[in-house]
Design a protein around this motif. Structure first.
Motif, PDB file in Angstrom:
ATOM      1  N   MET A 311       5.918  43.414  39.506  1.00 25.51           N
ATOM      2  CA  MET A 311       6.415  42.301  39.414  1.00 25.51           C
ATOM      3  C   MET A 311       7.561  43.389  38.072  1.00 25.51           C
ATOM      4  O   MET A 311       8.190  41.627  37.917  1.00 25.51           O
ATOM      5  N   LEU A 312       7.445  43.504  37.038  1.00 27.70           N
ATOM      6  CA  LEU A 312       8.347  44.291  36.774  1.00 27.70           C
ATOM      7  C   LEU A 312       9.981  44.259  37.159  1.00 27.70           C
ATOM      8  O   LEU A 312      10.945  44.190  36.385  1.00 27.70           O
ATOM      9  N   VAL A 363       8.230  36.557  28.581  1.00 25.67           N
ATOM     10  CA  VAL A 363       6.877  37.098  28.542  1.00 25.67           C
ATOM     11  C   VAL A 363       7.291  38.669  29.075  1.00 25.67           C
ATOM     12  O   VAL A 363       6.520  39.829  29.256  1.00 25.67           O
ATOM     13  N   ARG A 364       8.285  39.034  30.102  1.00 25.21           N
ATOM     14  CA  ARG A 364       8.765  40.609  30.351  1.00 25.21           C
ATOM     15  C   ARG A 364       8.958  41.438  29.367  1.00 25.21           C
ATOM     16  O   ARG A 364       8.172  42.128  29.466  1.00 25.21           O
ATOM     17  N   GLY A 365       8.854  40.856  28.231  1.00 17.95           N
ATOM     18  CA  GLY A 365       8.862  41.739  26.876  1.00 17.95           C
ATOM     19  C   GLY A 365       8.292  42.205  26.913  1.00 17.95           C
ATOM     20  O   GLY A 365       7.439  43.110  26.012  1.00 17.95           O
ATOM     21  N   GLU A 378       5.087  56.634  32.767  1.00 22.50           N
ATOM     22  CA  GLU A 378       6.498  57.640  33.774  1.00 22.50           C
ATOM     23  C   GLU A 378       7.336  55.607  33.884  1.00 22.50           C
ATOM     24  O   GLU A 378       8.660  55.661  34.249  1.00 22.50           O
ATOM     25  N   VAL A 379       6.494  54.189  33.521  1.00 22.00           N
ATOM     26  CA  VAL A 379       7.706  52.902  33.258  1.00 22.00           C
ATOM     27  C   VAL A 379       8.271  53.085  32.546  1.00 22.00           C
ATOM     28  O   VAL A 379       9.538  52.271  32.516  1.00 22.00           O
ATOM     29  N   ILE A 380       7.907  53.625  31.334  1.00 20.65           N
ATOM     30  CA  ILE A 380       8.766  53.583  30.441  1.00 20.65           C
ATOM     31  C   ILE A 380       9.841  53.953  30.601  1.00 20.65           C
ATOM     32  O   ILE A 380      10.941  54.136  29.890  1.00 20.65           O
ATOM     33  N   LEU A 430      13.820  48.219  39.067  1.00 16.85           N
ATOM     34  CA  LEU A 430      13.109  48.897  37.434  1.00 16.85           C
ATOM     35  C   LEU A 430      14.068  49.582  37.267  1.00 16.85           C
ATOM     36  O   LEU A 430      14.580  50.034  35.659  1.00 16.85           O
ATOM     37  N   ALA A 431      14.687  50.319  37.512  1.00 17.75           N
ATOM     38  CA  ALA A 431      15.750  51.334  37.717  1.00 17.75           C
ATOM     39  C   ALA A 431      17.368  50.548  36.469  1.00 17.75           C
ATOM     40  O   ALA A 431      17.920  51.303  36.007  1.00 17.75           O
TER      41      ALA A 431
END
Length: 523
Positions: A311-312, A363-365, A378-380, A430-431
């Motif tokens: 979802m991100l 909300v994403r933030g 890994e996501v950060i 994401l990238a």
């Protein structure tokens, strides 16, 4: 007038006199139709700061027989309804804010005792002749009053679910509370209308509910009350004109809640604060710390982490909201946690497709802050690399772009199953995460002869070129570029003129590397 029995109109009066007031009074036309019918039980659940209490105060001011509130309603939309005069200030109203009683009580016995005592004290001022001075049961007193006078009551119960939110593990207290409400409301002739508000839908126990007489209107089943859940797009456009604010930026920050008939519902708290402050930012999420979200995503039920990362990246996740038990502790699977996040306002729910998604930038933030606090390194890392990836793309550094996407891919393979073009699209989103600050990101934008996978449209304040991305799987980046030219993807940017970057990205499943090719064109 009392605190609970026939309270003043001041609460709603303050709302109407505020700098920004959005007229939601047409809700009254619906509740008027429900008075004294089988549909007289209404439960509305919404996230915090979505206007629940304001609506409750509005109904109280309108119905309360000891108020003279025509001055508040004469210029509102409800004044044009055929039922307006018939019900204006015609009823006894019992207004109960459950949060106040819970905050003043240590346990359920004390809370229910204090509640009954306080309301009975006010009832005695008008109805002392109809029940004993030693009467301790609110239900018994109301039954006796109705038997003698045939005067019914409108119940307005605000924050009805606070017990389940603040005493999450007190199951016996939950049952005792529901038994009290059932005895107070169900099959009672003195009820003309019962309107409850909360964040959670009505709690389920087993196959039935103690309050199954209520029609429920929630974030997953908004029904005919969808337009009263938040601000509609038309209402927000009018505010943007009035306050000279950029509508598209307002949309990016606060839109995204889809409630069946209303496809664009905005967060009212945030919109109001943005207009008043003349600045976009996180207003709704700042009223509660990110730990409240972090608690639930840390559970990682049944692939929950994978769903959050998708979802991100802009994807949606299909769920079954019907298994949710309507509390904050009973989770059997991923869908239950995601459904709770819908009711809390952290996710939006598309009724027809049964999918959830992150609704907007605010909300994403909050999700990103929660993920940082949860140690999802890994996501950060992927998000932190995204600024450089955008710069490399703008500079047409094809090898650097391919290596950057390789790195994001490697960092997220432990979370995402990287086995199709949809997963590839998620990784690419994401990238390029921080590109959202400069661009509108649009997935599968319709073009002249097909669909572009991802389009980045520059925002008004940006001097960056538009970017059109075509994704391939076990094919070639050159083929992606050729496809974009063949399908005239540039025509998709009808209102845009200037430089466009065509970015073709291919993933080779055999060597697990990406290839990138970038061409410039003018439009």
């Amino acid at each position: 007038m009392g605190i609970y029995l026939n309270p003043t109109k001041i609460g709603f009066q303050d709302a109407v006199r505020s700098e920004i007031y959005v007229d939601k009074s047409e809700l009254i036309a619906y509740t008027n139709r429900c008075i004294g019918t089988e549909q007289k039980f209404i439960c509305v659940s919404r996230p915090r700061r979505f206007g629940k209490s304001m609506a409750a105060k509005m109904l109280s001011a309108y119905y309360c027989r000891t108020c003279d509130s025509e001055d508040l309603f004469m210029n509102l939309k409800i004044s044009k309804a055929a039922s307006y005069k018939e019900h204006l200030n015609q009823y006894n109203v019992l207004f109960i804010n459950m949060q106040r009683f819970l905050s003043r009580s240590g346990d359920m016995e004390k809370m229910l005792g204090n509640l009954q005592s306080a309301i009975l004290e006010e009832l005695r001022e008008d109805y002392a002749a109809y029940f004993s001075s030693t009467e301790a049961s609110l239900v018994s007193a109301l039954e006796k009053i109705y038997a003698k006078t045939e005067q019914g009551f409108i119940f307005i119960i605000d924050e009805w679910d606070c017990v389940f939110r603040e005493k999450q593990l007190a199951v016996e207290e939950h049952k005792k509370y529901l038994d009290f409400l059932r005895d107070l409301l169900k099959d009672q002739p003195y009820i003309k209308l019962a309107y409850m508000t909360g964040i959670l839908p009505i709690k389920k126990y087993g196959t039935h509910s103690a309050l199954n007489m209520f029609d429920e209107y929630s974030m997953t089943r908004a029904g005919r009350l969808a337009e009263f859940a938040g601000f509609t797009e038309e209402e927000v456009k009018n505010l943007c004109v009035q306050y000279d604010m950029d509508f598209l930026e307002t949309q990016r920050w606060y839109d995204g809640y889809s409630l069946k008939n209303e496809t664009h519902i905005y967060n009212p708290k945030s919109v109001v604060d943005a207009m008043r402050n003349q600045e976009f930012g996180s207003y709704w999420t700042s009223t509660e710390t990110y730990e409240s979200l972090k608690v639930y995503i840390d559970l990682n039920y049944d692939g929950l982490k994978d769903a959050v990362v998708q979802m991100l990246g802009g994807n949606r996740c299909e769920i079954d909201p019907e298994t949710f038990h309507n509390d904050m502790t009973t989770f059997a699977n991923r869908d239950d946690v995601l459904t709770l996040l819908v009711h809390l306002g952290y996710l939006a729910f598309e009724f027809n497709s049964r999918e959830v998604y992150i609704p907007n930038e605010e909300v994403r933030g909050e999700f990103l802050r929660a993920i940082k606090g949860s140690g999802w390194s890994e996501v950060i890392q992927a998000v932190e690399m995204s600024k450089q990836l955008l710069e490399d793309t703008l500079q047409c550094h094809e090898e650097a772009v391919a290596k950057g996407i390789d790195s994001v891919h490697m960092n997220t393979t432990s979370i995402l199953q990287y086995n199709n073009e949809n997963a590839l699209s998620c990784v690419i989103s994401l990238a390029y995460y921080t590109a959202r600050n400069e661009y509108f990101l649009i997935r599968e934008l319709p073009t002249g002869k097909g669909f572009a996978d991802i389009v980045f449209l520059p925002r008004k304040h940006s001097n960056k070129p538009a970017i059109v991305v075509e994704l391939k799987w076990d094919a070639s980046a050159e083929g992606a570029i050729a496809q974009m030219k063949q399908k005239q993807y540039g025509e998709a940017l009808q209102d845009y003129s200037g430089e466009v970057l065509l970015v073709g990205i291919n993933y080779n499943k055999k060597d697990k590397h990406h290839q990138c090719m970038i061409e410039k064109m003018k439009k």
